[in-house]
Design a protein around this motif. Structure first.
Motif, short mmCIF file in Angstrom:
data_model
loop_
_atom_site.label_atom_id
_atom_site.label_comp_id
_atom_site.label_asym_id
_atom_site.label_seq_id
_atom_site.Cartn_x
_atom_site.Cartn_y
_atom_site.Cartn_z
N GLN A 4 0.82 -1.21 0.00
CA GLN A 4 0.00 0.00 0.00
C GLN A 4 0.86 1.27 0.00
O GLN A 4 0.42 2.32 -0.40
CB GLN A 4 -0.90 0.03 1.24
N LEU A 5 2.10 1.14 0.48
CA LEU A 5 2.94 2.33 0.64
C LEU A 5 3.78 2.66 -0.58
O LEU A 5 3.90 3.81 -0.95
CB LEU A 5 3.84 2.17 1.88
N HIS A 6 4.39 1.65 -1.20
CA HIS A 6 5.22 2.00 -2.35
C HIS A 6 4.67 1.46 -3.66
O HIS A 6 5.22 1.72 -4.72
CB HIS A 6 6.69 1.61 -2.13
N GLY A 7 3.57 0.73 -3.59
CA GLY A 7 2.90 0.31 -4.81
C GLY A 7 3.49 -0.93 -5.47
O GLY A 7 2.87 -1.52 -6.33
N GLY A 8 4.66 -1.33 -5.06
CA GLY A 8 5.29 -2.50 -5.68
C GLY A 8 4.91 -3.80 -4.99
O GLY A 8 4.28 -3.78 -3.94
N HIS A 13 6.30 -9.89 4.70
CA HIS A 13 5.26 -9.15 5.42
C HIS A 13 5.71 -8.85 6.83
O HIS A 13 6.16 -9.76 7.51
CB HIS A 13 3.95 -9.94 5.44
N PRO A 14 5.65 -7.64 7.33
CA PRO A 14 5.22 -6.46 6.58
C PRO A 14 6.29 -6.00 5.61
O PRO A 14 7.46 -6.38 5.74
CB PRO A 14 5.00 -5.42 7.68
N CYS A 15 5.89 -5.18 4.65
CA CYS A 15 6.82 -4.67 3.65
C CYS A 15 7.91 -3.84 4.33
O CYS A 15 7.71 -3.27 5.40
CB CYS A 15 6.07 -3.82 2.65
N GLN A 19 9.56 -0.10 7.77
CA GLN A 19 10.84 0.27 8.39
C GLN A 19 11.26 1.69 7.99
O GLN A 19 12.20 2.24 8.54
CB GLN A 19 11.94 -0.70 7.99
N ILE A 20 10.58 2.24 6.99
CA ILE A 20 10.88 3.61 6.56
C ILE A 20 9.92 4.59 7.22
O ILE A 20 10.32 5.61 7.75
CB ILE A 20 10.81 3.71 5.03
N TYR A 21 8.62 4.24 7.17
CA TYR A 21 7.59 5.19 7.58
C TYR A 21 7.07 4.98 9.00
O TYR A 21 6.50 5.89 9.59
CB TYR A 21 6.40 5.13 6.63
N CYS A 22 7.17 3.78 9.53
CA CYS A 22 6.51 3.51 10.81
C CYS A 22 7.48 3.48 11.98
O CYS A 22 7.16 3.89 13.07
CB CYS A 22 5.75 2.20 10.75
N TYR A 23 8.66 2.93 11.77
CA TYR A 23 9.65 2.87 12.84
C TYR A 23 11.02 2.74 12.18
O TYR A 23 11.12 2.61 10.97
CB TYR A 23 9.39 1.69 13.77
N GLY A 24 12.07 2.76 12.97
CA GLY A 24 13.40 2.57 12.42
C GLY A 24 14.23 3.83 12.44
O GLY A 24 13.74 4.92 12.73
N THR A 49 12.33 5.62 -4.91
CA THR A 49 13.27 4.51 -5.08
C THR A 49 12.68 3.31 -4.34
O THR A 49 11.93 3.50 -3.39
CB THR A 49 14.64 4.87 -4.46
N ALA A 50 13.02 2.11 -4.75
CA ALA A 50 12.52 0.91 -4.07
C ALA A 50 12.95 0.91 -2.61
O ALA A 50 14.05 1.34 -2.29
CB ALA A 50 13.03 -0.35 -4.77
N PRO A 51 12.07 0.43 -1.71
CA PRO A 51 12.35 0.52 -0.26
C PRO A 51 13.64 -0.17 0.17
O PRO A 51 14.32 0.32 1.07
CB PRO A 51 11.12 -0.12 0.39
N ASP A 52 13.98 -1.30 -0.46
CA ASP A 52 15.22 -1.99 -0.03
C ASP A 52 16.45 -1.15 -0.38
O ASP A 52 17.42 -1.09 0.38
CB ASP A 52 15.30 -3.41 -0.63
N ILE A 53 16.40 -0.47 -1.52
CA ILE A 53 17.52 0.41 -1.94
C ILE A 53 17.62 1.59 -0.98
O ILE A 53 18.71 1.99 -0.56
CB ILE A 53 17.30 0.95 -3.37
N VAL A 54 16.46 2.16 -0.62
CA VAL A 54 16.44 3.31 0.30
C VAL A 54 17.07 2.92 1.63
O VAL A 54 17.95 3.61 2.14
CB VAL A 54 15.00 3.81 0.52
N LEU A 55 16.65 1.77 2.17
CA LEU A 55 17.16 1.33 3.47
C LEU A 55 18.65 1.01 3.40
O LEU A 55 19.41 1.33 4.31
CB LEU A 55 16.37 0.12 3.97
N GLN A 56 19.05 0.38 2.29
CA GLN A 56 20.46 0.02 2.12
C GLN A 56 21.32 1.29 2.05
O GLN A 56 22.31 1.41 2.77
CB GLN A 56 20.62 -0.82 0.83
N SER A 57 20.93 2.26 1.21
CA SER A 57 21.76 3.46 1.10
C SER A 57 21.70 4.27 2.38
O SER A 57 22.68 4.93 2.74
CB SER A 57 21.40 4.35 -0.10
N PHE A 58 20.55 4.20 3.06
CA PHE A 58 20.48 4.94 4.32
C PHE A 58 21.44 4.36 5.35
O PHE A 58 22.14 5.09 6.05
CB PHE A 58 19.06 4.96 4.90
#
Ligand SMILES: [Zn+2]
Length: 141
Positions: A4-8, A13-15, A19-24, A49-58
């Protein structure tokens, strides 16, 4: 199913989006840096950007700065991986939208004209909200 959040599509589960929008750490650092006056602002920004890429670069960026990313760098990171809410809203505004449409000028009664103007504004807001909910990406209101 689709997130629901990134459309992909997401297998886990959970997507990763949660980890980007709710906690972390990403959410935490954005809030600590007070990048936005309203905490909800960041949560409403869609990913570009895809969430895994965002988390990795972050996590790479964060480690490079000993888990305390300077505000400017954090801002640049967000600008690179997220879309701005304002821009998205603007693009949803109907193309034929006019802030002072002709029909309002034709109403001679001042009160009635003000009321019609409010209704016109309201319609614009509802239009935006409806479209945002329609794409399934709107944060809880
Ligand atoms: Zn997701």
């Amino acid at each position: 199913g689709p997130c629901q959040l990134h459309g992909g599509l997401t297998g886990s589960h959970p997507c990763l989006c949660s980890q980007i929008y709710c906690y972390g750490e990403l959410l935490h650092q954005v809030q600590m840096a007070k990048l936005y006056q309203d905490d909800k602002h960041f949560v409403d920004m869609p990913l570009s950007t895809a969430p895994d890429i965002v988390l990795q670069s972050f996590s790479e960026l964060s480690e490079a700065h000993n888990h305390s990313i300077p505000t400017q760098q954090l801002q640049a990171f967000v600008a690179e991986h997220f879309q701005d809410v304002g821009q998205e809203l603007q693009s949803w505004t109907p193309v034929d939208w006019k802030d002072s449409p002709q029909f309002l000028q034709k109403i001679s009664d001042a009160k009635l004209r003000a009321w019609a103007g409010q209704l016109h504004e309201l319609w614009k807001k509802l239009g935006k909200k409806g479209l945002l909910l329609g794409d399934g990406r709107s944060a809880p209101l």
